[in-house]
Write an enzyme that holds these catalytic residues in place. Structure first.
Site, PDB file in Angstrom:
ATOM      1  N   LYS A   9      35.928  77.613 106.178  1.00 48.05           N
ATOM      2  CA  LYS A   9      34.822  77.032 106.815  1.00 48.05           C
ATOM      3  C   LYS A   9      34.218  76.737 107.751  1.00 48.05           C
ATOM      4  O   LYS A   9      33.313  77.468 108.191  1.00 48.05           O
ATOM      5  CB  LYS A   9      35.156  75.824 105.740  1.00 48.05           C
ATOM      6  CG  LYS A   9      35.372  74.890 104.613  1.00 48.05           C
ATOM      7  CD  LYS A   9      35.177  73.687 104.343  1.00 48.05           C
ATOM      8  CE  LYS A   9      36.230  72.775 104.954  1.00 48.05           C
ATOM      9  NZ  LYS A   9      37.740  72.972 104.788  1.00 48.05           N
ATOM     10  N   ARG A  84      32.701  64.458 102.842  1.00 43.02           N
ATOM     11  CA  ARG A  84      35.023  64.734 102.332  1.00 43.02           C
ATOM     12  C   ARG A  84      34.557  63.226 101.188  1.00 43.02           C
ATOM     13  O   ARG A  84      35.412  63.551 100.744  1.00 43.02           O
ATOM     14  CB  ARG A  84      35.347  64.359 103.498  1.00 43.02           C
ATOM     15  CG  ARG A  84      35.806  66.286 103.468  1.00 43.02           C
ATOM     16  CD  ARG A  84      36.525  65.326 104.806  1.00 43.02           C
ATOM     17  NE  ARG A  84      37.701  66.275 105.593  1.00 43.02           N
ATOM     18  CZ  ARG A  84      37.494  66.627 106.449  1.00 43.02           C
ATOM     19  NH1 ARG A  84      36.707  67.326 107.220  1.00 43.02           N
ATOM     20  NH2 ARG A  84      38.446  67.601 106.583  1.00 43.02           N
ATOM     21  N   ARG A 150      46.420  72.885 116.193  1.00 43.56           N
ATOM     22  CA  ARG A 150      45.824  71.795 116.053  1.00 43.56           C
ATOM     23  C   ARG A 150      46.982  70.828 116.168  1.00 43.56           C
ATOM     24  O   ARG A 150      47.698  71.471 115.125  1.00 43.56           O
ATOM     25  CB  ARG A 150      45.230  72.039 114.596  1.00 43.56           C
ATOM     26  CG  ARG A 150      43.612  71.417 115.005  1.00 43.56           C
ATOM     27  CD  ARG A 150      42.698  71.914 114.564  1.00 43.56           C
ATOM     28  NE  ARG A 150      42.250  71.203 113.302  1.00 43.56           N
ATOM     29  CZ  ARG A 150      41.450  70.682 112.105  1.00 43.56           C
ATOM     30  NH1 ARG A 150      41.237  72.089 112.465  1.00 43.56           N
ATOM     31  NH2 ARG A 150      41.870  70.008 111.475  1.00 43.56           N
ATOM     32  N   ARG A 161      46.840  66.260 103.824  1.00 38.98           N
ATOM     33  CA  ARG A 161      45.134  66.597 103.961  1.00 38.98           C
ATOM     34  C   ARG A 161      44.930  67.576 102.769  1.00 38.98           C
ATOM     35  O   ARG A 161      44.279  66.952 102.189  1.00 38.98           O
ATOM     36  CB  ARG A 161      45.202  67.280 105.277  1.00 38.98           C
ATOM     37  CG  ARG A 161      45.373  66.591 106.416  1.00 38.98           C
ATOM     38  CD  ARG A 161      44.901  67.557 107.978  1.00 38.98           C
ATOM     39  NE  ARG A 161      44.265  68.201 108.198  1.00 38.98           N
ATOM     40  CZ  ARG A 161      44.387  69.627 108.271  1.00 38.98           C
ATOM     41  NH1 ARG A 161      44.978  70.329 108.932  1.00 38.98           N
ATOM     42  NH2 ARG A 161      42.848  70.506 108.403  1.00 38.98           N
TER      43      ARG A 161
HETATM   44  P1  AMP Z   1      38.449  68.892 109.854  1.00 37.70           P
HETATM   45  O1  AMP Z   1      38.279  69.853 111.334  1.00 37.70           O
HETATM   46  O2  AMP Z   1      36.689  69.385 108.761  1.00 37.70           O
HETATM   47  O3  AMP Z   1      39.326  69.343 109.386  1.00 37.70           O
HETATM   48  O4  AMP Z   1      38.579  67.708 110.484  1.00 37.70           O
HETATM   49  C1  AMP Z   1      39.945  67.230 111.186  1.00 37.70           C
HETATM   50  C2  AMP Z   1      39.790  65.639 110.444  1.00 37.70           C
HETATM   51  O5  AMP Z   1      38.624  64.855 111.230  1.00 37.70           O
HETATM   52  C3  AMP Z   1      40.426  65.300 109.168  1.00 37.70           C
HETATM   53  O6  AMP Z   1      41.230  65.380 108.413  1.00 37.70           O
HETATM   54  C4  AMP Z   1      39.729  63.827 108.788  1.00 37.70           C
HETATM   55  O7  AMP Z   1      40.635  62.949 109.601  1.00 37.70           O
HETATM   56  C5  AMP Z   1      38.638  63.739 110.406  1.00 37.70           C
HETATM   57  N1  AMP Z   1      37.607  64.216 109.135  1.00 37.70           N
HETATM   58  C6  AMP Z   1      36.828  65.248 109.803  1.00 37.70           C
HETATM   59  N2  AMP Z   1      35.459  64.652 108.755  1.00 37.70           N
HETATM   60  C7  AMP Z   1      35.199  63.810 107.980  1.00 37.70           C
HETATM   61  C8  AMP Z   1      34.299  63.236 106.926  1.00 37.70           C
HETATM   62  N3  AMP Z   1      33.514  63.633 106.435  1.00 37.70           N
HETATM   63  N4  AMP Z   1      35.672  62.143 106.878  1.00 37.70           N
HETATM   64  C9  AMP Z   1      36.483  61.612 106.784  1.00 37.70           C
HETATM   65  N5  AMP Z   1      37.114  61.954 108.527  1.00 37.70           N
HETATM   66  C10 AMP Z   1      36.603  62.912 108.317  1.00 37.70           C
END
Ligand code: AMP
Length: 212
Positions: A9, A84, A150, A161
């Site tokens: 993504k 999400r 990360r 996750r």
């Molecule tokens: P990502 O970079 O999109 O994988 O997001 C990393 C982390 O940020 C996720 O595992 C969540 O802990 C938090 N996060 C990101 N977007 C959301 C969302 N829309 N709702 C809740 N937590 C989020």
């Protein structure tokens, strides 16, 4: 954009935002930036992100809606990592009432491939973007920053996750699946092929809307 962690993504969003000249809004990047800067939000969400959980629906929805009201998002935007949960999607639907319809892109990738990819993923410690897969360069292509893994890409956290994705985010496929603007692409292809498929699908969905 929908899809499990590691589906591509973020990588695709950077490319598509350039192609369409619209802002790329990544909730994960906004939160990681807050953690790095040790803002009150960052201090609050650090442990949740590092454990692979989700932050509170109301808090993240407020952040996204404020961002979507900025002038640069008026002509369109690309959401990466939001919504999400079904509650977030319902809030976004309310926000989008009387606006152009959302176009939903699901990037499909198997869990086996997710685990394989995330074990090797590196991001830039400065600007936060994903390093390009094909590169052996230890520096970020965009800003020259140092590449680091990360914090939430360790295998145990990735498994958590994935579980969160299955339980909380995958139901969004049913939430959006019946809409004429729902597109699905195969994320296991080469990066350029995924981009081409998305562009084709989104342009078809957008012109279908215009024809209504
Ligand atoms: P990502 O970079 O999109 O994988 O997001 C990393 C982390 O940020 C996720 O595992 C969540 O802990 C938090 N996060 C990101 N977007 C959301 C969302 N829309 N709702 C809740 N937590 C989020």
């Amino acid at each position: 954009m929908l899809g499990p962690p590691g589906a591509g993504k973020g990588t695709q969003a950077v490319r598509l935002a350039r192609i369409w000249s619209i802002p790329h809004i990544s909730t994960g990047a906004i939160l990681r930036e807050a953690v790095k800067a040790e803002t009150p939000l960052g201090l609050e969400v650090k442990a949740i992100i590092e454990s692979g959980g989700l932050i509170d629906d109301a808090a993240i929805t407020r952040i996204v809606c404020e961002r979507l009201l900025q002038p640069d998002a008026r002509a369109g935007f690309l959401l990466d990592g939001f919504p999400r949960t079904v509650a977030q999607a319902e809030s976004l639907d309310r926000f989008m009432q009387d606006r152009e319809p959302l176009i939903i892109i699901e990037i499909v990738l198997s869990e086996e491939e997710v685990l394989h990819r995330l074990a090797a993923r590196m991001i830039c410690s400065e600007c936060g973007i994903n390093a390009q897969d094909e590169s052996e360069d230890p520096r970020c292509h965009d800003c020259g920053g140092r590449l680091v893994p990360r914090a939430d890409d360790q295998e145990a956290v990735v498994r958590k996750r994935l579980e969160v994705y299955r339980k909380q985010t995958e139901p969004l496929v049913a939430h959006y699946g019946g809409r004429p603007t729902f597109c699905r692409v195969d994320g296991a292809q080469l990066v350029d092929e995924v981009t081409a498929d998305i562009v084709k699908a989104v342009e078809a969905a957008a012109s279908g809307q215009k024809g209504r």
